[in-house]
Design a protein around this motif. Sequence first.
Motif, short mmCIF file in Angstrom:
data_model
loop_
_atom_site.label_atom_id
_atom_site.label_comp_id
_atom_site.label_asym_id
_atom_site.label_seq_id
_atom_site.Cartn_x
_atom_site.Cartn_y
_atom_site.Cartn_z
N ILE A 12 -6.43 18.11 -0.89
CA ILE A 12 -6.73 17.86 -2.30
C ILE A 12 -8.10 18.41 -2.66
CG2 ILE A 12 -7.25 16.04 -3.98
CD1 ILE A 12 -5.00 14.39 -2.65
N VAL A 13 -9.08 18.19 -1.80
CA VAL A 13 -10.43 18.69 -2.07
C VAL A 13 -10.45 20.21 -2.13
CG1 VAL A 13 -12.77 18.90 -1.12
CG2 VAL A 13 -11.63 16.67 -1.13
N LEU A 14 -9.83 20.88 -1.17
CA LEU A 14 -9.81 22.35 -1.16
C LEU A 14 -9.06 22.89 -2.37
CD1 LEU A 14 -9.13 23.04 2.63
CD2 LEU A 14 -11.30 23.29 1.41
N PHE A 15 -7.97 22.25 -2.74
CA PHE A 15 -7.20 22.70 -3.90
C PHE A 15 -8.02 22.53 -5.19
CE2 PHE A 15 -4.36 21.75 -7.47
CZ PHE A 15 -3.57 22.88 -7.48
N THR A 16 -8.65 21.39 -5.34
CA THR A 16 -9.44 21.13 -6.55
C THR A 16 -10.58 22.13 -6.69
OG1 THR A 16 -8.91 18.78 -6.39
CG2 THR A 16 -10.76 19.38 -7.80
N ARG A 17 -11.27 22.40 -5.60
CA ARG A 17 -12.37 23.36 -5.64
C ARG A 17 -11.87 24.76 -5.96
NH1 ARG A 17 -16.70 22.81 -7.05
NH2 ARG A 17 -17.72 24.25 -5.60
N ALA A 18 -10.72 25.14 -5.41
CA ALA A 18 -10.15 26.46 -5.69
C ALA A 18 -9.74 26.60 -7.15
CB ALA A 18 -8.95 26.71 -4.78
N GLU A 19 -9.38 25.48 -7.78
CA GLU A 19 -9.01 25.49 -9.18
C GLU A 19 -10.21 25.41 -10.11
OE1 GLU A 19 -5.68 25.49 -10.70
OE2 GLU A 19 -5.36 26.40 -8.73
N GLY A 20 -11.40 25.38 -9.55
CA GLY A 20 -12.62 25.32 -10.36
C GLY A 20 -13.12 23.93 -10.65
N ALA A 67 -12.68 12.17 -6.60
CA ALA A 67 -11.96 11.17 -7.39
C ALA A 67 -10.45 11.29 -7.17
CB ALA A 67 -12.29 11.33 -8.87
N LEU A 68 -9.95 12.52 -7.13
CA LEU A 68 -8.51 12.71 -6.89
C LEU A 68 -8.13 12.25 -5.48
CD1 LEU A 68 -7.92 16.21 -8.55
CD2 LEU A 68 -7.01 14.01 -9.33
N ALA A 69 -8.97 12.58 -4.51
CA ALA A 69 -8.69 12.15 -3.14
C ALA A 69 -8.73 10.63 -3.04
CB ALA A 69 -9.70 12.77 -2.18
N ALA A 70 -9.69 10.01 -3.74
CA ALA A 70 -9.78 8.55 -3.73
C ALA A 70 -8.57 7.91 -4.39
CB ALA A 70 -11.07 8.10 -4.42
N ALA A 71 -8.10 8.52 -5.49
CA ALA A 71 -6.91 8.00 -6.17
C ALA A 71 -5.70 8.05 -5.24
CB ALA A 71 -6.64 8.80 -7.44
N TYR A 72 -5.59 9.14 -4.50
CA TYR A 72 -4.49 9.25 -3.53
C TYR A 72 -4.61 8.16 -2.47
CZ TYR A 72 -1.64 11.01 0.30
OH TYR A 72 -0.73 11.11 1.32
N GLY A 73 -5.82 7.97 -1.94
CA GLY A 73 -6.03 6.98 -0.89
C GLY A 73 -5.71 5.57 -1.35
N LEU A 74 -6.16 5.21 -2.55
CA LEU A 74 -5.88 3.87 -3.08
C LEU A 74 -4.39 3.69 -3.35
CD1 LEU A 74 -8.91 3.42 -5.52
CD2 LEU A 74 -8.53 2.26 -3.33
N ALA A 75 -3.74 4.74 -3.86
CA ALA A 75 -2.31 4.65 -4.11
C ALA A 75 -1.53 4.46 -2.81
CB ALA A 75 -1.82 5.91 -4.83
N THR A 76 -1.97 5.14 -1.76
CA THR A 76 -1.33 4.96 -0.46
C THR A 76 -1.50 3.54 0.05
OG1 THR A 76 -1.78 7.28 0.08
CG2 THR A 76 -1.22 5.85 1.91
N THR A 119 -2.88 -0.10 5.88
CA THR A 119 -3.56 -0.19 4.59
C THR A 119 -4.97 -0.76 4.74
OG1 THR A 119 -1.57 -0.37 3.24
CG2 THR A 119 -3.53 -1.45 2.39
N THR A 120 -5.09 -1.85 5.48
CA THR A 120 -6.39 -2.49 5.63
C THR A 120 -7.39 -1.57 6.32
OG1 THR A 120 -5.27 -4.62 5.79
CG2 THR A 120 -7.57 -4.54 6.49
N PHE A 121 -6.93 -0.90 7.35
CA PHE A 121 -7.80 0.05 8.07
C PHE A 121 -8.24 1.16 7.13
CE2 PHE A 121 -8.80 3.50 10.97
CZ PHE A 121 -9.49 2.84 11.98
N GLY A 122 -7.31 1.67 6.31
CA GLY A 122 -7.65 2.74 5.38
C GLY A 122 -8.61 2.31 4.30
N VAL A 123 -8.41 1.11 3.76
CA VAL A 123 -9.33 0.60 2.74
C VAL A 123 -10.72 0.38 3.34
CG1 VAL A 123 -9.82 -1.37 1.23
CG2 VAL A 123 -7.51 -0.42 1.34
N GLY A 124 -10.76 -0.12 4.57
CA GLY A 124 -12.05 -0.30 5.24
C GLY A 124 -12.76 1.03 5.43
N ALA A 125 -12.00 2.07 5.82
CA ALA A 125 -12.61 3.39 6.00
C ALA A 125 -13.17 3.92 4.70
CB ALA A 125 -11.57 4.36 6.57
N ALA A 126 -12.43 3.71 3.60
CA ALA A 126 -12.93 4.14 2.29
C ALA A 126 -14.21 3.39 1.92
CB ALA A 126 -11.85 3.92 1.23
#
Length: 419
Positions: free
Chosen positions: A35-43, A51-60, A341-348
């Motif tokens: 997501i980060v590489l794609f967003t940067r390539a799109e300008g 923010a997009l990566a965080a939205a994906y992580g929270l949705a997961t 989920t808990t491990f991922g939220v903790g990592a964030a």
Amino acid sequence: MAAGYLDILRARHAARLLTGTLVGRLPNGTAHIAIVLFTRAEGGSYTLAGALAAAYGLATAVGQPLLGRAVDLYGQPRVQLPAAVVSALGMTLLAFTGLSSLPLAYLAVIVAGVATPPLEGGLRALWPSVLKGEGQVHRAYAMDAVAQEIMFTVGPLLVTVLVSLWSPAAALLVINAIGVLGALSVVLSEPSRTWRSAPREAHWLGALRSPGLLALLGAFFFVGLALGSITVAGVAYADDHGRESVYGWLMAALGLGALIGGLAYGARQWAGAPERRLRFIVGLLALGYLPLTLTPSVPVMTALAALAGVFLAPAIACSFIVVDRHAPRGTVTEAFSWLVTTFGVGAAAGTAVAGPAVELGSTAWSFAVAGAGGVAALVVLLSTGRALAAPSRTPAVVTGSENDRNGAVEPGFSSGHKA
């Protein structure tokens, strides 16, 4: 050591399930960098990419336990494959529409995140029906934890190769197509098709009504926080030493340590209650993180990072056993998904805290966040000893019906267990 793992891989369906699950989880393991590489390539800016990566992580984080519960209720094929397809369609929408409409871009990553199939929890629910005896299942948990480290190392490299050969959009499409194929391989296997959860008591809390599971989730939030903070602290340390390659060395050392620790842990049989063993391992994990605050020279720091990683995979593998022991009947996939989920939220949370720690203090402060996370995890395990000492039921490893040793299989439910 190798013989025990080879015995597992030689078991019917085992290699296919492990490989299919790892391949199926590839989109999730690489989504943030893609997501980060794609967003940067799109300008887009780094802020938008984050923010997009965080939205994906929270949705997961939201979707995993919900889909895990659905798997327990309706079986794996009815949930895992449709979820994988919907998740891939979400990323396909992002790849084709780009950033022309930000609401649509956010919708795409949220759909992809929420629909991420709970393959990780599903695999752990399947191991008892594929392997013989408690020892093999516990070793499979360790092998699973080690395989995760390999995936999280190889996955980002694969994304960068696809980006360099084609484009970030192509990387999104290819990775998610591969993920669907992995999920398809799993759900078409006999163990996945025949597995059914044990009959469950209707309760809106589901797996979360187990005090022991809640205690474990609380501890692993802080383990995730420790690991997440190291990813930011490692960048700061590399900046201090003026070489981006230093970050790669530190992360590789952490992964190598986890690989060695996981293989060594799974190579032997362990006596005694896993809850007591988990406290000891998490204590060693915390001790391993604390010396990182010294931020010594690069060679010494790399060695310390390897040492810090040694106890991560064993802690994760042991936590799988504890989840299995404390998950209420009929909720095993959901319970494993809550751990993810808990491990991922903790990592964030760790990445969020470590950044200000660097800016307000120093690189050593950001590594101190990791040490504090490890200590907090140990404190949670020690303070909840009573809840963890009394699992609500016996583990899945010797049962034919999910995680209930003596539970009768309700008419219409197929255990999927092979004698």
